[in-house]
Design a protein around this motif. Structure first.
Motif, PDB file in Angstrom:
ATOM      1  N   PRO A 220       0.962  -6.871   0.416  1.00 27.54           N
ATOM      2  CA  PRO A 220       1.095  -5.993   1.581  1.00 27.54           C
ATOM      3  C   PRO A 220       0.716  -4.558   1.221  1.00 27.54           C
ATOM      4  N   SER A 221       0.425  -3.774   2.224  1.00 33.32           N
ATOM      5  CA  SER A 221       0.033  -2.383   2.027  1.00 33.32           C
ATOM      6  C   SER A 221       0.740  -1.507   3.062  1.00 33.32           C
ATOM      7  N   PRO A 222       1.203  -0.310   2.692  1.00 34.16           N
ATOM      8  CA  PRO A 222       1.043   0.312   1.385  1.00 34.16           C
ATOM      9  C   PRO A 222       2.184   0.058   0.401  1.00 34.16           C
ATOM     10  N   ILE A 223       3.278  -0.577   0.838  1.00 32.91           N
ATOM     11  CA  ILE A 223       4.423  -0.797  -0.046  1.00 32.91           C
ATOM     12  C   ILE A 223       4.708  -2.293  -0.136  1.00 32.91           C
ATOM     13  N   PHE A 224       5.009  -2.764  -1.334  1.00 31.39           N
ATOM     14  CA  PHE A 224       5.434  -4.157  -1.488  1.00 31.39           C
ATOM     15  C   PHE A 224       6.533  -4.242  -2.544  1.00 31.39           C
ATOM     16  N   GLY A 225       7.296  -5.308  -2.445  1.00 29.92           N
ATOM     17  CA  GLY A 225       8.408  -5.489  -3.393  1.00 29.92           C
ATOM     18  C   GLY A 225       9.694  -4.861  -2.877  1.00 29.92           C
TER      19      GLY A 225
ATOM     20  N   ILE B 207       3.187   0.112  -4.932  1.00 31.71           N
ATOM     21  CA  ILE B 207       2.471   0.983  -4.003  1.00 31.71           C
ATOM     22  C   ILE B 207       1.011   0.539  -4.025  1.00 31.71           C
ATOM     23  N   ASN B 208       0.550   0.019  -2.902  1.00 30.67           N
ATOM     24  CA  ASN B 208      -0.791  -0.545  -2.791  1.00 30.67           C
ATOM     25  C   ASN B 208      -1.645   0.383  -1.933  1.00 30.67           C
ATOM     26  N   LEU B 209      -2.584   1.076  -2.554  1.00 33.85           N
ATOM     27  CA  LEU B 209      -3.422   2.027  -1.832  1.00 33.85           C
ATOM     28  C   LEU B 209      -4.656   1.382  -1.225  1.00 33.85           C
TER      29      LEU B 209
ATOM     30  N   THR C 272      -3.632   5.828   4.895  1.00 37.73           N
ATOM     31  CA  THR C 272      -3.810   7.266   4.697  1.00 37.73           C
ATOM     32  C   THR C 272      -2.710   7.813   3.791  1.00 37.73           C
ATOM     33  N   ARG C 273      -2.937   9.003   3.302  1.00 34.43           N
ATOM     34  CA  ARG C 273      -1.917   9.662   2.470  1.00 34.43           C
ATOM     35  C   ARG C 273      -0.591   9.767   3.228  1.00 34.43           C
ATOM     36  N   ALA C 274      -0.653  10.158   4.499  1.00 28.84           N
ATOM     37  CA  ALA C 274       0.566  10.301   5.300  1.00 28.84           C
ATOM     38  C   ALA C 274       1.261   8.953   5.492  1.00 28.84           C
ATOM     39  N   GLU C 275       0.483   7.906   5.713  1.00 28.33           N
ATOM     40  CA  GLU C 275       1.073   6.573   5.887  1.00 28.33           C
ATOM     41  C   GLU C 275       1.767   6.099   4.620  1.00 28.33           C
ATOM     42  N   VAL C 276       1.154   6.377   3.469  1.00 30.99           N
ATOM     43  CA  VAL C 276       1.768   5.975   2.201  1.00 30.99           C
ATOM     44  C   VAL C 276       3.090   6.707   1.999  1.00 30.99           C
ATOM     45  N   ALA C 277       3.100   8.009   2.209  1.00 26.53           N
ATOM     46  CA  ALA C 277       4.315   8.796   2.005  1.00 26.53           C
ATOM     47  C   ALA C 277       5.430   8.354   2.950  1.00 26.53           C
ATOM     48  N   ALA C 278       5.091   8.108   4.214  1.00 26.31           N
ATOM     49  CA  ALA C 278       6.111   7.707   5.182  1.00 26.31           C
ATOM     50  C   ALA C 278       6.687   6.342   4.839  1.00 26.31           C
ATOM     51  N   ALA C 279       5.835   5.397   4.495  1.00 30.57           N
ATOM     52  CA  ALA C 279       6.313   4.056   4.156  1.00 30.57           C
ATOM     53  C   ALA C 279       7.139   4.070   2.882  1.00 30.57           C
ATOM     54  N   LEU C 280       6.725   4.858   1.896  1.00 30.36           N
ATOM     55  CA  LEU C 280       7.486   4.941   0.651  1.00 30.36           C
ATOM     56  C   LEU C 280       8.852   5.567   0.892  1.00 30.36           C
ATOM     57  N   GLU C 281       8.912   6.605   1.695  1.00 22.95           N
ATOM     58  CA  GLU C 281      10.203   7.241   1.956  1.00 22.95           C
ATOM     59  C   GLU C 281      11.141   6.279   2.679  1.00 22.95           C
TER      60      GLU C 281
ATOM     61  N   LEU D  75       8.981  12.452  -3.762  1.00 20.60           N
ATOM     62  CA  LEU D  75       9.916  11.472  -3.213  1.00 20.60           C
ATOM     63  C   LEU D  75      10.763  10.852  -4.318  1.00 20.60           C
ATOM     64  N   ARG D  76      10.165  10.579  -5.469  1.00 16.59           N
ATOM     65  CA  ARG D  76      10.942  10.065  -6.591  1.00 16.59           C
ATOM     66  C   ARG D  76      12.043  11.049  -6.981  1.00 16.59           C
ATOM     67  N   ASN D  77      11.681  12.316  -7.075  1.00  9.71           N
ATOM     68  CA  ASN D  77      12.658  13.324  -7.476  1.00  9.71           C
ATOM     69  C   ASN D  77      13.797  13.442  -6.475  1.00  9.71           C
ATOM     70  N   ARG D  78      13.493  13.181  -5.188  1.00  9.78           N
ATOM     71  CA  ARG D  78      14.511  13.296  -4.145  1.00  9.78           C
ATOM     72  C   ARG D  78      15.436  12.086  -4.104  1.00  9.78           C
ATOM     73  N   TYR D  79      14.893  10.881  -4.255  1.00  6.66           N
ATOM     74  CA  TYR D  79      15.674   9.675  -3.996  1.00  6.66           C
ATOM     75  C   TYR D  79      16.081   8.888  -5.259  1.00  6.66           C
TER      76      TYR D  79
END
Length: 258
Positions: A7-12, A25-27, A58-67, A107-111
């Protein structure tokens, strides 16, 4: 035929043999492959069999899904050991790779500040300044070097476009030790040609390259999942142990995945 498409952009998260509890993280698109290699052992299959028809996230999609995923994991009390850039091809092909790395660090530093950030790359883009600088920021900069034999690379890794192994080695040297070299060892045949790279014919020149690169770690592994070429075989425990002994005798921090 192997057809693991992530799956994209996040899996696992998934359990990685080498990295622990890994949030992927699948780009690349979630419906196929995009890679600068077409490895005969790739768990995602051959490039031609999984042509994608979707854009990269997109960069924004990756950041939102990761958060969203990190917020969920925090709520569940299960945090990743590592966030790993991997998936359906080569992550550093993304035009916003450097910016995505910056977002992921924030995001890593925050969460989950104890989690590492890892990139699994075939190293074909690491001579690009923006990619080099981004990889210098991650905890585990894991770059592939299966051999320094150009014919073997053409047979097994099958680069898409120009690939100069001497240029790749120089690019790895430029990380000044902030690099983990990952190498696949295997046996069997491809198109009637042996793909056994466990002998000293392959190992000793590769070792010389490692002495030039000076990586912080060397990861050696073998086939773990179904491959698109059914004629490939795992390297044996004895093969990998012998190679690991050579590496350790040369002073390398070495991990082995059988």
């Amino acid at each position: 035929m192997s057809t693991i498409i992530y799956p994209s952009p996040i899996f696992g998260p998934v359990h990685s043999r080498r990295l622990g509890v890994s949030l992927g993280i699948n780009l690349l698109p979630g419906d196929g492959k995009q890679c600068s290699f077409d490895c005969i052992y790739c768990e995602c299959g051959f490039n031609k069999d999984h042509v994608t028809h979707s854009p990269r996230p997109t960069r924004a999609e990756v950041a939102a899904a990761l958060e969203r995923q990190l917020q969920k994991m925090v709520a569940e009390g299960v945090l990743p050991d590592v966030m790993t850039f991997a998936g359906n091809g080569e992550p550093t092909l993304h035009k916003d790779f450097a910016g995505i790395i910056d977002d992921t660090i924030a995001l890593r530093n925050r969460y989950c500040p104890k989690a590492k950030i890892a990139v699994l790359s075939n190293a074909t883009q690491c001579m690009r300044p923006a990619v080099h600088d981004a990889l210098m920021k991650v905890d585990d900069n894991i770059l592939k070097l299966d051999t320094v034999d150009a014919e073997y690379i053409r047979l097994t890794d099958r680069p898409v476009g120009k690939y100069d192994v001497e240029e790749i080695v120089r690019a790895m040297v430029a990380f000044d030790g902030h690099v983990i070299v990952q190498t696949m060892f295997m046996k069997g045949m491809h198109n009637g040609i042996s793909v056994d790279n466990t002998s000293d014919e392959f190992v000793l020149p590769w070792l010389d390259a490692l002495k030039t690169i000076r990586p912080q770690q060397v990861m050696i592994y073998t086939i773990d999942r179904e491959t698109p070429d059914a004629n490939l075989r795992k390297a044996t425990h004895e093969d990998l142990d012998r190679i690991a002994d050579i590496l350790r005798a040369a002073g390398f921090n070495t991990s082995v995945s059988y």
